[in-house]
Design a protein around this motif. Structure first.
Motif, PDB file in Angstrom:
ATOM      1  N   ASN A   3      41.163  30.808  35.144  1.00 49.15           N
ATOM      2  CA  ASN A   3      39.620  30.735  34.328  1.00 49.15           C
ATOM      3  C   ASN A   3      38.527  31.043  35.251  1.00 49.15           C
ATOM      4  O   ASN A   3      37.355  30.691  34.614  1.00 49.15           O
ATOM      5  CB  ASN A   3      39.907  29.068  34.010  1.00 49.15           C
ATOM      6  CG  ASN A   3      40.848  28.811  32.954  1.00 49.15           C
ATOM      7  OD1 ASN A   3      41.030  29.562  32.118  1.00 49.15           O
ATOM      8  ND2 ASN A   3      41.325  27.721  33.003  1.00 49.15           N
ATOM      9  N   LYS A   5      35.550  32.604  36.512  1.00 49.90           N
ATOM     10  CA  LYS A   5      34.635  33.555  36.014  1.00 49.90           C
ATOM     11  C   LYS A   5      33.881  34.353  37.271  1.00 49.90           C
ATOM     12  O   LYS A   5      33.282  33.762  37.970  1.00 49.90           O
ATOM     13  CB  LYS A   5      33.731  32.785  35.181  1.00 49.90           C
ATOM     14  CG  LYS A   5      34.163  32.184  34.030  1.00 49.90           C
ATOM     15  CD  LYS A   5      33.144  31.541  33.123  1.00 49.90           C
ATOM     16  CE  LYS A   5      33.731  30.959  31.692  1.00 49.90           C
ATOM     17  NZ  LYS A   5      34.463  29.547  32.093  1.00 49.90           N
ATOM     18  N   ASP A  23      40.502  41.432  38.433  1.00 46.41           N
ATOM     19  CA  ASP A  23      40.959  41.245  37.110  1.00 46.41           C
ATOM     20  C   ASP A  23      42.659  41.386  37.189  1.00 46.41           C
ATOM     21  O   ASP A  23      43.229  40.571  36.396  1.00 46.41           O
ATOM     22  CB  ASP A  23      40.401  42.663  36.274  1.00 46.41           C
ATOM     23  CG  ASP A  23      40.955  42.581  34.824  1.00 46.41           C
ATOM     24  OD1 ASP A  23      40.653  41.775  34.140  1.00 46.41           O
ATOM     25  OD2 ASP A  23      41.871  43.437  34.645  1.00 46.41           O
ATOM     26  N   GLN A  28      38.573  36.087  35.150  1.00 45.93           N
ATOM     27  CA  GLN A  28      37.789  36.434  33.976  1.00 45.93           C
ATOM     28  C   GLN A  28      36.890  37.609  34.479  1.00 45.93           C
ATOM     29  O   GLN A  28      35.551  37.004  35.133  1.00 45.93           O
ATOM     30  CB  GLN A  28      37.294  35.480  33.209  1.00 45.93           C
ATOM     31  CG  GLN A  28      36.911  35.785  31.857  1.00 45.93           C
ATOM     32  CD  GLN A  28      36.201  34.605  30.968  1.00 45.93           C
ATOM     33  OE1 GLN A  28      35.197  34.343  31.161  1.00 45.93           O
ATOM     34  NE2 GLN A  28      37.151  33.731  30.642  1.00 45.93           N
ATOM     35  N   TYR A  59      35.866  41.679  30.883  1.00 46.95           N
ATOM     36  CA  TYR A  59      35.862  40.628  29.860  1.00 46.95           C
ATOM     37  C   TYR A  59      34.659  40.780  29.097  1.00 46.95           C
ATOM     38  O   TYR A  59      34.752  40.736  27.656  1.00 46.95           O
ATOM     39  CB  TYR A  59      35.856  39.159  30.653  1.00 46.95           C
ATOM     40  CG  TYR A  59      36.043  38.040  29.560  1.00 46.95           C
ATOM     41  CD1 TYR A  59      37.384  37.838  28.933  1.00 46.95           C
ATOM     42  CD2 TYR A  59      34.863  37.271  29.367  1.00 46.95           C
ATOM     43  CE1 TYR A  59      37.379  36.760  28.054  1.00 46.95           C
ATOM     44  CE2 TYR A  59      34.977  36.191  28.304  1.00 46.95           C
ATOM     45  CZ  TYR A  59      36.393  35.985  27.823  1.00 46.95           C
ATOM     46  OH  TYR A  59      36.290  34.949  26.771  1.00 46.95           O
TER      47      TYR A  59
END
Length: 308
Positions: A3, A5, A23, A28, A59
Motif C-alpha cells: 500500500n 504510495k 513497482d 503503488q 498506477y
C-alpha cells in the motif's frame, strides 16, 4: 500489492528505472511526466536492462501534480538540479505531514533548499551509481551498475529509510543505507567532478577515451585530489585510496557517456552549479586553492550558456 504510495517527480532515465523497480516490489508507483506524458499514459515505460528487461505501467500518470489523487508516502525527486527547476514549488501541493521527500540527484549541497521549504518533513538523500539513459519516449536503457545509497539528511536512519531500502532490495536493487549521507555525497563527487565536465569539454568523449589519454587522466586525478581536500577540510574523512579505486572502477566498467554529456548533446541545461559551482564556493570559503576545479567550472559555464 504493497500500500506504499510513491510519486516520481522527474520521469527520465533515473526516475523511470527506480520507479519501475519499486513497482516490481509491489509499491503503488505514480509518475509526474512532461514530454513523455501521452506515451507513458498509453503504453507505460519499457526498460531494457542488464538486470533483466521489464515493463512498468504507473498506477497514475499525471502532467500536473495537482492531478495526483492522493498524498504519497514518498516523493522521489529525480529531476536535474538546475536553477530553472523549483522543486519546492513543484512538489508542495502533495507534501503531506508524513510524506518523506527522497532526493536521488547529483551534486553537493542540494538538500538545503528542500529542508528549508519543508522543515517538518523527513528528507532522504539518495545517490545512484548507475549507467542508464532514456533512448526515446518511454524507452530506458540500463547499461551497467544500479547501486543506491540512501540515508536521512543531514544524518541518521529512520524507519522510512529502512523500509524504502527493503522495497529496493525486494526488486533486486543493491541498496545500502548510510547514517552520514553527506559523506557519501562527497565520495560520489570524486567521480562526478572530473568525468562529467571533461566528457563535455573534451569534445564528447566517453569514460574509456578520457582515461586512455595520459594528460586527461592526470587532470581527472588532480580534480579528484581537490575534491578530496575540500571534503576533508569540511569535516569529512575520505581516504586518498578512493582516487585509485574510482579510476580502477571506471576502467572496469563499459565505456560510458556521462549524463552531463548526454544533456549537452541534446541541448539541455547542464548541472554546472551542483557538480562544480558549489564545490568551488565551499573551497573559497575554506580558503583552499582548487585551480583545476575552477578552470573546469569556468569553461563549463561558457559551454552551458552557449548550448541552450
Amino acid at each position: 500489492m504493497d500500500n506504499t504510495k510513491v510519486l516520481i517527480v522527474g520521469t527520465g532515465a533515473i526516475g523511470s528505472f527506480y520507479g519501475g523497480k519499486l513497482d516490481c516490489a509491489g509499491a503503488q508507483v505514480s509518475t509526474l511526466c512532461r514530454s513523455d506524458y501521452n506515451h507513458i499514459k498509453k503504453s507505460g515505460i519499457s526498460v531494457k536492462s542488464v538486470m533483466g528487461d521489464f515493463h512498468f505501467m504507473p498506477y497514475e500518470v499525471i502532467n500536473k501534480i495537482e492531478d495526483y489523487s492522493s498524498i504519497p508516502d514518498y516523493i522521489l525527486v529525480t529531476t536535474k538540479v538546475l536553477p530553472g527547476i523549483d522543486i519546492q514549488k513543484i512538489i508542495e501541493p502533495k507534501v503531506g505531514k508524513n510524506t518523506a521527500i527522497v532526493l536521488i540527484q547529483n551534486g553537493i549541497d542540494i538538500e538545503k533548499p528542500v529542508r528549508e521549504a519543508f522543515p517538518n518533513n523527513e528528507i532522504i538523500s539518495g545517490l545512484a551509481f548507475i549507467c542508464v539513459s532514456r533512448t526515446s519516449l518511454g524507452e530506458i536503457y540500463h547499461q551497467d551498475y544500479g547501486r543506491l545509497i540512501i540515508g536521512n539528511y543531514p544524518n541518521g536512519l529512520s524507519p522510512k529509510v529502512k523500509y524504502l531500502q527493503s522495497l529496493f532490495i525486494k526488486s533486486e536493487v543493491d541498496c545500502t543505507v548510510d547514517d552520514n549521507i553527506v559523506n557519501s555525497r562527497w565520495k560520489k563527487m570524486i567521480w562526478n567532478a572530473p568525468f562529467n565536465p571533461i566528457s563535455v569539454i573534451g569534445g564528447g568523449v566517453d569514460t574509456k577515451t578520457i582515461l586512455e589519454n595520459s594528460e586527461a587522466k592526470n587532470l581527472v586525478i588532480n580534480v579528484m585530489k581537490e575534491v578530496l581536500e575540500i571534503a576533508n577540510k569540511s569535516g569529512y574523512n575520505l581516504p586518498e585510496t578512493l582516487i585509485q579505486k574510482n579510476i580502477e572502477d571506471t576502467l572496469n566498467m563499459k565505456p560510458y557517456k556521462t549524463s552531463m554529456l548526454l544533456d549537452y548533446e541534446n541541448n539541455r541545461p547542464l548541472e554546472v552549479e551542483v557538480i562544480l559551482g558549489n564545490a568551488v564556493k565551499i573551497a573559497r570559503d575554506l580558503d583552499l586553492s582548487v585551480p583545476n576545479l575552477k578552470a573546469l567550472y569556468s569553461l563549463l559555464l561558457l559551454l552551458d550558456k552557449n548550448n541552450i
